[in-house]
Design a protein around this motif. Structure first.
Motif, short mmCIF file in Angstrom:
data_model
loop_
_atom_site.label_atom_id
_atom_site.label_comp_id
_atom_site.label_asym_id
_atom_site.label_seq_id
_atom_site.Cartn_x
_atom_site.Cartn_y
_atom_site.Cartn_z
N ILE A 249 -19.58 -2.78 -3.55
CA ILE A 249 -20.46 -3.92 -3.32
C ILE A 249 -21.37 -4.02 -4.53
O ILE A 249 -22.18 -3.14 -4.78
CB ILE A 249 -21.31 -3.74 -2.04
N LYS A 266 -30.90 -0.20 3.18
CA LYS A 266 -30.13 1.04 3.19
C LYS A 266 -30.19 1.74 4.55
O LYS A 266 -29.35 2.61 4.83
CB LYS A 266 -30.60 1.97 2.08
N ILE A 277 -22.76 0.83 -2.89
CA ILE A 277 -23.53 -0.33 -3.31
C ILE A 277 -24.12 -0.11 -4.70
O ILE A 277 -24.79 0.89 -4.94
CB ILE A 277 -24.64 -0.64 -2.29
N THR A 409 -27.47 6.33 -3.57
CA THR A 409 -26.94 5.13 -4.20
C THR A 409 -27.89 4.71 -5.29
O THR A 409 -28.92 5.33 -5.52
CB THR A 409 -26.76 4.00 -3.18
#
Length: 457
Positions: A249, A266, A277, A409
């Motif tokens: 993503i 998140k 992501i 992430t």
């Protein structure tokens, strides 16, 4: 509603090297790259987990073996999502089957009114008709179209109209149920279609994921806040009932306040989804996308060559020529629910358009394609394994033993002088992540891959 890279692009320099050198890495619990963890490319532990999962499902009446009520690639999605822990995968699978049954999801997809489907399609992620470098379908989502007024009207109309023959459990709102007709389109049309296309690096691997560009440009903090409840509910249901359908993503156009928004977002996803992501700053967009997608398949808006605008239907790929045999006057795929059916004694697959047009059932054949997967020689043994006894680096619990995957992430924690965001994962920028994902072409599939902690999906 989830890459090992050969030298491809430098997100810091803005330069790129030939597309043919790019590979991907999408295995959740292995330090090896894609297609590890997918059908036909399982480690000994993963193949054992699949066999055990089938036995558990069969013993508890949740799955039939002959004929199989769910194919192996679907079962593997639940195992990857639950890090190969069979009992956890069983719970998620059973919860999903109960949800699907209570809301008649199959009936919903087959009988949804086309105007209701189209209203949903124009608001949520849309298939461009193109694929990334591994043959995974590429979707685009522009958040600015999903303002609170539009969502409110969308849900109001859904609540007051009968848009399909399906009954519901009364717990999932009609607006969200219409959204999941789009997820059904992903898993029952786009992914099976891309699976039959052989112009990809691993044509033996069925496509079960999607690559997504999420454009948040032009969205203010108030709009994000107003959408919070709707997006949270949609994201959590999608994560729960359509596991491992996302590969990467890429979030584009993040405003300076996005670090605040990311703090909400998140929490809506499980750690595995969060790790997929990537928040890209402006100078990272083109080189990073080109590392995963050929320029001809990237929309012009994001630095590519494809004429695609959010809201339009998928753009036929020239590579389909000679493969897709259009019928009944069609030259592209229409809106609405689409399914694939075996024809010509299983030698070809036909795309059939369903749904209801002004109350009248639609059932028309759009095209046929050669059925190339599974290959005839693989039909009897679709659970081939690779690398057994070769140090797969995964314990019985499904966790890394060599280079453990982090659950973090990229985040937007710092603001550059020009207002662009810099995303960090344990001090690593997105540009460095792309660099760390690079592999040379002569690396074998069994070679250990060095991946930035947040980049392993």
């Amino acid at each position: 509603m989830t890459a090992d890279l050969a030298p491809a692009a430098s997100a810091t320099s803005g330069t790129s090297v030939p597309a043919t050198r790019v590979k991907s890495s999408a295995s959740t619990t292995s330090q090896f790259g894609y297609p590890r963890g997918h059908l036909g490319h399982l480690s000994g532990h993963e193949a054992e987990a699949l066999d055990k999962f089938k036995n558990v499902l069969e013993e508890r009446g949740a799955w039939k073996r002959e004929p199989a009520s769910h194919d192996d690639q679907t079962l593997l999605r639940y195992l990857r999502a639950r890090r190969w822990v069979v009992e956890d995968a069983y719970k998620q699978f059973k919860d999903t089957e109960d949800w699907r049954s209570a809301n008649h999801i199959d009936t919903l997809y087959r009988t949804i009114q086309l105007d209701a489907y189209e209203q949903s399609r124009r608001l949520y992620p849309q298939w461009t008709g193109r694929r990334d470098r591994r043959g995974i379908p590429l979707y685009v989502f522009e958040i600015k179209n999903l303002d609170s007024k539009t969502v409110s009207e969308y849900e109001r109309l859904g609540a007051k109209s009968t848009f399909s023959d399906a009954q519901t459990d009364g717990k999932t709102t009609p607006g969200l149920l219409r959204l999941f007709a789009l997820y059904e389109n992903l898993t029952r049309f786009s992914q099976p279609f891309c699976t039959q296309l052989t112009d990809r690096e691993f044509p033996d691997v069925p496509i079960t994921m999607s690559t997504n560009i999420v454009d948040v440009s032009g969205v203010g903090l108030k709009q994000f806040w107003n959408l919070k409840g709707h997006m949270q509910a949609a994201s959590q249901l999608a994560t729960a009932h359509y596991p491992e359908t996302l590969d990467r993503i890429f979030i584009i156009g993040a405003p300076f306040f996005f670090s605040t928004v990311w703090g909400w977002i998140k929490r809506w996803f499980d750690p595995i989804t969060v790790s997929k992501i990537f928040v890209l700053s402006p100078h990272e967009v083109k080189p990073t996308l080109e590392a995963f997608i050929e320029p001809r398949n990237i929309p012009k808006k994001y630095g590519g060559e494809l004429d695609f605008s959010f809201g339009q239907l998928s753009v036929p790929d020239p590579s389909w020529e000679g493969v897709v045999a259009w019928e009944n006057g069609y030259s592209s795929f229409p809106s609405g629910p689409l399914l694939w059916e075996d024809v010509d004694d299983g030698k070809r697959a036909a795309c059939v358009a369903l749904g209801k047009d002004k109350g009248a059932p639609r059932n028309v054949r759009i095209c046929t394609v050669p059925k190339t997967w599974p290959a005839e020689e693989d039909a009897q043994t679709q659970t081939q394994t690779e690398g057994q006894g070769e140090g797969a680096g995964v314990t019985a619990e499904g966790t890394q033993t060599n280079g453990e995957v982090s659950e973090g992430t990229q985040t937007a924690d710092e603001t550059r002088d020009d207002g662009a965001q810099t995303e960090e994962a344990d001090g690593i920028t997105n540009g460095e992540i792309v660099e760390k994902l690079k592999l040379t072409e002569d690396k074998t599939a069994a070679a250990q891959v060095e991946v930035a902690p947040a980049a392993a999906a």
